[in-house]
Design a protein around this motif. Sequence first.
Motif, PDB file in Angstrom:
ATOM      1  N   ASP A 299      13.277   6.305  14.461  1.00  0.00           N
ATOM      2  CA  ASP A 299      13.596   5.250  13.497  1.00  0.00           C
ATOM      3  C   ASP A 299      15.028   5.460  13.046  1.00  0.00           C
ATOM      4  N   SER A 300      15.953   4.720  13.679  1.00  0.00           N
ATOM      5  CA  SER A 300      17.388   4.876  13.423  1.00  0.00           C
ATOM      6  C   SER A 300      17.933   3.540  12.924  1.00  0.00           C
ATOM      7  N   LEU A 524      28.240  11.727   9.088  1.00  0.00           N
ATOM      8  CA  LEU A 524      27.800  13.014   8.550  1.00  0.00           C
ATOM      9  C   LEU A 524      26.281  13.025   8.380  1.00  0.00           C
ATOM     10  N   PRO A 525      25.681  14.192   8.236  1.00  0.00           N
ATOM     11  CA  PRO A 525      24.216  14.284   8.129  1.00  0.00           C
ATOM     12  C   PRO A 525      23.612  13.480   6.983  1.00  0.00           C
ATOM     13  N   ASP A 526      24.389  13.242   5.907  1.00  0.00           N
ATOM     14  CA  ASP A 526      23.831  12.519   4.764  1.00  0.00           C
ATOM     15  C   ASP A 526      24.004  11.002   4.873  1.00  0.00           C
ATOM     16  N   ASP A 527      24.493  10.517   6.019  1.00  0.00           N
ATOM     17  CA  ASP A 527      24.667   9.082   6.225  1.00  0.00           C
ATOM     18  C   ASP A 527      23.470   8.538   6.996  1.00  0.00           C
ATOM     19  N   PRO A 528      22.569   7.811   6.325  1.00  0.00           N
ATOM     20  CA  PRO A 528      21.358   7.338   7.008  1.00  0.00           C
ATOM     21  C   PRO A 528      21.635   6.289   8.081  1.00  0.00           C
ATOM     22  N   MET A 529      22.817   5.646   8.045  1.00  0.00           N
ATOM     23  CA  MET A 529      23.149   4.621   9.031  1.00  0.00           C
ATOM     24  C   MET A 529      23.900   5.179  10.231  1.00  0.00           C
ATOM     25  N   ALA A 530      24.193   6.470  10.216  1.00  0.00           N
ATOM     26  CA  ALA A 530      24.880   7.087  11.349  1.00  0.00           C
ATOM     27  C   ALA A 530      23.892   7.279  12.500  1.00  0.00           C
ATOM     28  N   VAL A 531      24.219   6.732  13.644  1.00  0.00           N
ATOM     29  CA  VAL A 531      23.367   6.838  14.835  1.00  0.00           C
ATOM     30  C   VAL A 531      23.626   8.160  15.554  1.00  0.00           C
ATOM     31  N   LEU A 532      24.863   8.653  15.441  1.00  0.00           N
ATOM     32  CA  LEU A 532      25.295   9.848  16.168  1.00  0.00           C
ATOM     33  C   LEU A 532      25.837  10.896  15.212  1.00  0.00           C
ATOM     34  N   ASP A 533      25.838  12.132  15.662  1.00  0.00           N
ATOM     35  CA  ASP A 533      26.573  13.157  14.929  1.00  0.00           C
ATOM     36  C   ASP A 533      28.020  13.173  15.432  1.00  0.00           C
ATOM     37  N   ARG A 535      29.485  15.012  17.387  1.00  0.00           N
ATOM     38  CA  ARG A 535      29.630  15.377  18.793  1.00  0.00           C
ATOM     39  C   ARG A 535      29.022  14.309  19.706  1.00  0.00           C
ATOM     40  N   LEU A 536      28.867  13.125  19.166  1.00  0.00           N
ATOM     41  CA  LEU A 536      28.404  11.938  19.908  1.00  0.00           C
ATOM     42  C   LEU A 536      26.951  12.025  20.344  1.00  0.00           C
ATOM     43  N   ARG A 537      26.197  12.984  19.805  1.00  0.00           N
ATOM     44  CA  ARG A 537      24.788  13.148  20.163  1.00  0.00           C
ATOM     45  C   ARG A 537      23.926  12.189  19.352  1.00  0.00           C
ATOM     46  N   VAL A 538      23.009  11.518  20.040  1.00  0.00           N
ATOM     47  CA  VAL A 538      22.094  10.594  19.378  1.00  0.00           C
ATOM     48  C   VAL A 538      21.132  11.393  18.513  1.00  0.00           C
ATOM     49  N   ARG A 539      21.077  11.053  17.248  1.00  0.00           N
ATOM     50  CA  ARG A 539      20.220  11.783  16.319  1.00  0.00           C
ATOM     51  C   ARG A 539      18.746  11.558  16.628  1.00  0.00           C
ATOM     52  N   GLY A 540      17.977  12.616  16.519  1.00  0.00           N
ATOM     53  CA  GLY A 540      16.536  12.514  16.699  1.00  0.00           C
ATOM     54  C   GLY A 540      16.058  12.806  18.103  1.00  0.00           C
ATOM     55  N   VAL A 541      16.996  12.918  19.071  1.00  0.00           N
ATOM     56  CA  VAL A 541      16.618  13.245  20.452  1.00  0.00           C
ATOM     57  C   VAL A 541      17.604  14.283  20.981  1.00  0.00           C
ATOM     58  N   GLU A 542      17.325  14.789  22.160  1.00  0.00           N
ATOM     59  CA  GLU A 542      18.232  15.718  22.829  1.00  0.00           C
ATOM     60  C   GLU A 542      18.636  15.145  24.177  1.00  0.00           C
ATOM     61  N   GLY A 543      19.790  15.596  24.661  1.00  0.00           N
ATOM     62  CA  GLY A 543      20.219  15.225  26.001  1.00  0.00           C
ATOM     63  C   GLY A 543      20.786  13.829  26.134  1.00  0.00           C
ATOM     64  N   PRO A 553      33.216   4.848  13.441  1.00  0.00           N
ATOM     65  CA  PRO A 553      32.676   4.448  12.139  1.00  0.00           C
ATOM     66  C   PRO A 553      33.429   3.271  11.546  1.00  0.00           C
ATOM     67  N   ARG A 554      34.725   3.221  11.858  1.00  0.00           N
ATOM     68  CA  ARG A 554      35.593   2.175  11.336  1.00  0.00           C
ATOM     69  C   ARG A 554      36.689   1.925  12.366  1.00  0.00           C
ATOM     70  N   LEU A 555      36.988   0.668  12.639  1.00  0.00           N
ATOM     71  CA  LEU A 555      38.016   0.358  13.628  1.00  0.00           C
ATOM     72  C   LEU A 555      39.379   0.897  13.198  1.00  0.00           C
ATOM     73  N   ASN A 556      40.173   1.228  14.192  1.00  0.00           N
ATOM     74  CA  ASN A 556      41.553   1.618  13.925  1.00  0.00           C
ATOM     75  C   ASN A 556      42.394   0.398  13.579  1.00  0.00           C
ATOM     76  N   GLN A 557      43.551   0.645  12.988  1.00  0.00           N
ATOM     77  CA  GLN A 557      44.500  -0.443  12.702  1.00  0.00           C
ATOM     78  C   GLN A 557      45.413  -0.590  13.927  1.00  0.00           C
TER      79      GLN A 557
END
Length: 580
Positions: A299-300, A524-533, A535-543, A553-557
């Motif tokens: 549930d992400s 960051l770990p306290d951001d519930p809307m973050a899909v990845l950490d 290191r680009l790893r999908v939270r809640g699964v491995e590999g 997280p935010r587009l560049n200028q």
Amino acid sequence: MAPARVNQDEEYDYIVCGGGTSGSVVAGRLAEDPNVRILVLEAGVDSADLENVHMAGGWSQNFDAPTDWNIETVPAYGLGGRSIKASRGKFLGGSSGVNGMLCIRGTKQDYDDWGLDGWSGEEVFGYMKKAETFHGDDEFKEAKGYHGFSGPLHTEPHTLAPISKLLLESMDDQGLPSVPDLFSTGEAANGSGNTVRTVYNGIRTTGADFITKDYHRSNITIKTEMTVDKILFESSSSGGKPRAHAVETLNASGERETFSASKEIILSSGSYCSPAILLRSGIGPAKELAAINIDTIVDSPGVGKNLQDHMIVFIFYEVKDAGLTNDYQVYHGDAFAATYKQWKEEKKGFLAKFPFGAFAYARLDERLKDEPLWKNAQRKEGRDPMGLAPNQPNVEFFSTECYGGPKQLIDFPVDNKHCFSIIAELFSPHSHGTVTIKSSDPMEIPVVDHRYLEDPLDMLVLSEACRFANEIVIKGKGTKDVVKGSWPEKLTHHAYTKREEWEPYVRENATTCYHPGGTCKMGLPDDPMAVLDERLRVRGVEGLRVADVSVMPRLNQGHTQMPAYAIGEKCADMLKEDAR
């Protein structure tokens, strides 16, 4: 539905889902280790024989075709109910084969603002440099230390048409001083200049160059016309996180095939398709998945949310004198035939480059300081209402060297007229959208709702940017005496003097700069809307990781091409580190 055929005779260490800009970088860098085997799965065709990819001037012919994902946005309230064609490249190399080829990196502050370990501005700029081989010329004063000279991405400065040189003079005159190589260093939030492009010797360079041509390696297998349906997971024997172990696909014949990875799977399918694949795989908001009968694995809630883009507005002008613009090379009489012949035989001329010319960054603080919406808006300390620091631009201006732009603009100056445009681009939009899916069908196009210009601050800044752009052209000393009128007359009117007068024009003519991002963001770990950490790893699964501009997280200028290369480079390094 028939079960997927498992390719047991093909064993891979890594599977990269998407052979676009970032995915090709990941695969190419991983393949530097001859002991690993990499599979690249690309939904589109091989780009080797696509002339309109390699010929920069043929870019628009790839749209509204099988080489385009043909995504159209949900009608936008902020655009008066208009939909926008959100074209993306569907072939090996992806959108790096149809973009404007612009190496506009943004500022280091843009990446520092992410607040994520390993993603500082200094580090991201370093990865952009790593990807590049820069080829200079006598006119362009490149910034020392910002360009690379050993990467697969070949770049060079653009040779400016006369109208672009005049516009640079006008930009300087109207308060945007010349700064050499500004768009490589990002060291000024208010300035103008030329910019480097991803083209060399008349040939566009793309992400595919990291895994083809001089960088094709025997340990990379590339499978094109292979649509990724979903990621398959296996349960942990110790009760830990599910592990991604295989990818289920649809081939060109509509048959299902499954490919396994012993180490990791990397999702690099872009800001529209990466979240769609995660959703079909059971990773996303649980309620949304249940509504379309997909079992939830994780549930992400952030998957497909946080969609951002840069809006742009074209403002066209006709000039009095021949030879200032490049229209005569393509629109007048039978000129196009000669221009095409020149490219075919010499790889030179109009079609060897992209028709963008002069560029500028601008801060709008002073111009907006008396606007009630701007004055009364909430802001953080040291930031403006858009969330930007003083060293970050609010908008970008750039120009075309002939008539051209969105495909709906079809009133070409075939009757010996000479035209150009100045374009206003909005940075740091407050209006964010979503990417969702209607079903588990992998052939169904994602539902893209950008919610463009819904936030009043976005309209405030973009309309003022249009007003400023118009002033540059009609008041600047380089162009004020060469402009004859607007082109065509229905598009703009020089009499617009107040910001509010530009709002209806913006609503009617704004379009996308094709910079979608943020839909699988890191956090960051306290951001519930973050899909990845981080290191680009999908939270809640491995590999499983994601590597494309959806992770931002935010587009560049700036523009998103160079960050896409940096993300691919960074991901490959992290995969190598973790493998060790």
